[in-house]
Scaffold this motif. Structure first.
Motif, mmCIF file in Angstrom:
data_model
loop_
_atom_site.group_PDB
_atom_site.id
_atom_site.type_symbol
_atom_site.label_atom_id
_atom_site.label_comp_id
_atom_site.label_asym_id
_atom_site.label_seq_id
_atom_site.Cartn_x
_atom_site.Cartn_y
_atom_site.Cartn_z
ATOM 1 N N ALA A 98 0.668 -1.183 0.194
ATOM 2 C CA ALA A 98 -0.096 0.072 0.072
ATOM 3 C C ALA A 98 1.184 1.186 0.016
ATOM 4 N N VAL A 99 1.920 1.276 0.606
ATOM 5 C CA VAL A 99 2.805 2.390 0.827
ATOM 6 C C VAL A 99 3.564 2.615 -0.465
ATOM 7 N N GLU A 100 3.745 1.661 -1.385
ATOM 8 C CA GLU A 100 4.594 1.714 -2.526
ATOM 9 C C GLU A 100 3.593 2.170 -3.507
ATOM 10 N N ASN A 101 2.353 1.693 -3.348
ATOM 11 C CA ASN A 101 1.278 2.369 -4.494
ATOM 12 C C ASN A 101 1.344 3.946 -4.369
ATOM 13 N N PHE A 102 1.492 4.341 -3.158
ATOM 14 C CA PHE A 102 1.338 5.925 -2.903
ATOM 15 C C PHE A 102 2.493 6.454 -3.226
ATOM 16 N N LEU A 103 3.760 5.860 -2.860
ATOM 17 C CA LEU A 103 4.979 6.406 -3.345
ATOM 18 C C LEU A 103 5.254 6.412 -4.732
ATOM 19 N N LEU A 104 4.614 5.666 -5.578
ATOM 20 C CA LEU A 104 4.536 5.589 -6.991
ATOM 21 C C LEU A 104 3.672 6.472 -7.477
ATOM 22 N N LEU A 105 2.220 6.625 -7.082
ATOM 23 C CA LEU A 105 1.478 7.165 -7.889
ATOM 24 C C LEU A 105 1.155 8.651 -7.484
ATOM 25 N N ASP A 126 -9.511 -9.308 -3.396
ATOM 26 C CA ASP A 126 -9.619 -9.919 -4.573
ATOM 27 C C ASP A 126 -9.979 -9.129 -5.594
ATOM 28 N N GLY A 127 -9.144 -9.251 -7.036
ATOM 29 C CA GLY A 127 -9.289 -8.404 -8.123
ATOM 30 C C GLY A 127 -8.298 -7.422 -7.722
ATOM 31 N N ASP A 128 -8.070 -6.776 -9.087
ATOM 32 C CA ASP A 128 -7.226 -5.472 -8.819
ATOM 33 C C ASP A 128 -8.248 -4.064 -8.826
ATOM 34 N N THR A 129 -7.538 -3.287 -7.951
ATOM 35 C CA THR A 129 -8.413 -1.922 -8.011
ATOM 36 C C THR A 129 -7.499 -1.041 -9.040
ATOM 37 N N TYR A 130 -8.068 0.207 -9.268
ATOM 38 C CA TYR A 130 -7.554 1.079 -10.374
ATOM 39 C C TYR A 130 -5.930 1.397 -9.858
ATOM 40 N N ALA A 131 -5.969 1.304 -8.637
ATOM 41 C CA ALA A 131 -4.480 1.721 -8.054
ATOM 42 C C ALA A 131 -3.511 0.407 -8.570
ATOM 43 N N ASP A 132 -3.928 -0.812 -8.332
ATOM 44 C CA ASP A 132 -3.070 -1.879 -8.768
ATOM 45 C C ASP A 132 -2.883 -2.202 -10.036
ATOM 46 N N ILE A 133 -3.764 -1.797 -10.908
ATOM 47 C CA ILE A 133 -3.709 -1.723 -12.305
ATOM 48 C C ILE A 133 -2.729 -0.565 -12.613
ATOM 49 N N ALA A 134 -2.720 0.517 -12.228
ATOM 50 C CA ALA A 134 -1.915 1.521 -12.601
ATOM 51 C C ALA A 134 -0.402 1.320 -12.120
ATOM 52 N N HIS A 135 -0.150 0.702 -11.035
ATOM 53 C CA HIS A 135 1.164 0.549 -10.282
ATOM 54 C C HIS A 135 1.466 -0.580 -11.214
ATOM 55 N N HIS A 136 0.823 -1.681 -11.663
ATOM 56 C CA HIS A 136 1.562 -2.772 -12.457
ATOM 57 C C HIS A 136 1.881 -2.064 -13.810
ATOM 58 N N MET A 137 1.162 -1.293 -14.367
ATOM 59 C CA MET A 137 1.780 -0.493 -15.710
ATOM 60 C C MET A 137 2.956 0.111 -15.574
ATOM 61 N N LEU A 138 3.236 0.693 -14.342
ATOM 62 C CA LEU A 138 4.381 1.562 -14.101
ATOM 63 C C LEU A 138 5.749 0.908 -13.794
ATOM 64 N N THR A 139 5.399 -0.320 -13.306
ATOM 65 C CA THR A 139 6.561 -1.286 -12.887
ATOM 66 C C THR A 139 7.190 -2.149 -13.802
ATOM 67 N N ASP A 140 8.574 -2.610 -13.645
ATOM 68 C CA ASP A 140 9.118 -3.327 -14.682
ATOM 69 C C ASP A 140 8.302 -4.520 -15.081
ATOM 70 N N ASP A 141 7.630 -5.184 -14.158
ATOM 71 C CA ASP A 141 6.572 -6.242 -14.436
ATOM 72 C C ASP A 141 5.667 -5.991 -15.684
ATOM 73 N N GLY A 142 5.120 -4.805 -15.452
ATOM 74 C CA GLY A 142 4.176 -4.331 -16.369
ATOM 75 C C GLY A 142 4.668 -3.899 -17.711
ATOM 76 N N ALA A 143 5.801 -3.562 -17.623
ATOM 77 C CA ALA A 143 6.534 -2.902 -18.875
ATOM 78 C C ALA A 143 6.819 -4.260 -19.829
ATOM 79 N N ARG A 144 7.141 -5.517 -19.274
ATOM 80 C CA ARG A 144 7.404 -6.597 -19.723
ATOM 81 C C ARG A 144 6.278 -7.274 -20.416
#
Length: 463
Positions: free
Chosen positions: A238-245, A445-463
């Motif tokens: 949760a902290v990482e989501n805030f720090l990133l977004l 359960d399931g991704d929130t809008y924050a989880d989706i945005a976080h995934h897109m901005l990380t290396d995992d999402g870029a791949r």
């Protein structure tokens, strides 16, 4: 003149009462507060004491008396006014605190020759008659999982009860509030502890993401008692989501204005991660501090310089780029309660208590949930209550430092029973139990809008 000031230095945070006409210090009040300040009372406590004394002095003035001419009837009238007649009467606990402080003040006045005797006649056992006879227990309020999620997601994060994004949400930095709630719940920290956490303490920039963190608190803890804090991986997510977004935008908007306040800030230019120390410039001098020993007022002004200006080292920052204070967090939870109230017809009344949630209630929830989990682990598969009780007795006698109640007490930093706790070691705490106890509280359960945005901005999402 400088030598005289050094000899009679006034401690920082000491309240000073001034006469409205002459602007001279009012005695003996100023001397009493200097006495308290030299006893190492912190600035927050002294400020609270000052408001209590000022209120009492104004009441006496309305009756034509002052501290040295007050009578027993003045005290009785003041108690009646505070507990029954004013617009918002205080409870017995608040009044008991005031009565004890006023009794302490008058005891000092007698000991230092300002009065011959206290205006209040004590009972035969030396008891202050104004202090409530009944002692209230702790006001322990805890949340269920459903109540916590409603408070965090609907109240703080501005979602709808069905987990959809609320297009009408007009709050600010919902991920910050959500992260603060998860950190508070999953660590059991007091508000003055989690709200003052620094980036370095959470290992930001030092270790791989999505890992649990252990750090020490002391100066921000109650009574300055040292203890270790364990932050589970779920709360760190949760902290990482805030720090990133969210946090980068807040920092960028205030970087230049902070740079203009350079002379009022502690500008860090060297960080020793291994020793847990910071070095930099404060008040024009080079200073060094151990992070755990840094009080809240110093943490609030601790910054580092980057390409765009200055950035606060606090995790939870607000408008202006500095650490959020207690009044800001109070406003955030009050706004959350209003949002929760607007949607309660959709969610169900069982999700909201009659009184507004406090930040401290997350600490109570942590304690009760972790205690219940550890006791279930200790009970194992014992089928009947008699066998479980027998196991508990052997457990307490032979392995006291693994007792669930004492483990939770250490995690919370309680000082009683202090003698027993001195012999217990943090290294034996089953810290992994915190992960298991709170996985359901932080993982949805399931991704929130924050989880989706976080995934897109990380290396995992870029791949």
């Amino acid at each position: 003149m400088v030598d005289r000031l050094e000899f009679r230095a006034v401690p920082a945070g000491m309240p000073v009462f001034l006469d409205e006409d002459t602007m001279w210090p009012v005695e003996p009040l100023c001397s009493w507060f200097r006495h308290l300040a030299y006893e190492d009372k912190d600035a927050k406590t002294l400020r609270e004491y000052a408001y209590i004394v000022r209120r009492f002095v104004h009441f006496l003035d309305s009756r034509g008396h002052d501290l040295l001419t007050a009578t027993e009837s003045d005290f009785s009238a003041y108690r009646m006014w505070r507990t029954r007649l004013q617009d918002r009467p205080v409870g017995e606990a608040a009044w008991g605190k005031e009565a004890q402080l006023l009794n302490q003040l008058y005891r000092w006045l007698v000991e230092h020759g300002h009065l011959r005797h206290r205006p209040l006649r004590l009972t035969g056992r030396g008891r202050n008659p104004l202090v409530p006879r009944l002692r209230r227990g702790m006001d322990i309020r805890h949340m269920t999982l459903a109540q916590y999620r409603y408070f965090r997601d609907v109240g703080l994060a501005g979602q709808l009860p069905d987990a959809r994004v609320n297009d009408r949400f007009r709050g600010w930095a919902p991920l910050r509030s959500r992260a603060a709630a998860d950190v508070a719940l999953c660590t059991g920290m007091r508000p003055e502890e989690w709200s003052t956490v620094l980036l370095l303490e959470l290992g930001v920039g030092q270790q791989p993401r999505r890992e649990a963190v252990v750090f020490a608190v002391q100066a921000c803890a109650k009574y300055g008692k040292y203890r270790e804090i364990y932050v589970p991986a779920g709360a760190m997510d949760a902290v990482e989501n805030f720090l990133l977004l969210e946090r980068p935008e807040i920092v960028a908007a205030s970087a230049k204005s902070l740079a203009r306040q350079r002379r009022e800030l502690f500008v860090v230019d060297h960080i020793d991660h291994d020793a847990g120390r910071l070095r930099g410039v404060l008040d024009g001098q080079r200073r060094g501090f151990t992070i755990s020993a840094m009080p809240p007022n110093l943490r609030r002004i601790t910054v580092r310089e980057n390409d765009i200006g200055f950035e606060s080292l606090a995790v939870f920052v607000g408008h202006g780029g500095l650490m959020l204070g207690a009044s800001s967090w109070f406003r955030i939870r009050c706004d959350a309660w209003e949002r929760m109230s607007r949607h309660i017809h959709e969610a169900g009344v069982e999700l909201m208590p009659r009184r507004r949630w406090r930040w401290h209630d997350t600490r109570h929830t942590f304690a009760l949930q972790l205690l219940a989990f550890l006791e279930r682990q200790m009970d194992g598969e014992e089928p009947d209550a008699v066998a479980r009780r027998r196991r508990h007795l052997a457990y307490l006698g032979g392995h006291i430092k693994h007792n669930p109640l004492l483990i939770v007490s250490r995690r919370l930093g309680h000082s009683s029973p202090a003698t027993t706790y001195e012999y217990l070691e943090y290294s034996d705490d089953p810290m992994h139990a915190v992960d298991a106890a709170f996985t359901d509280w932080t993982v949805q359960d399931g991704d929130t809008y924050a989880d989706i945005a976080h995934h897109m901005l990380t290396d995992d999402g870029a791949r």
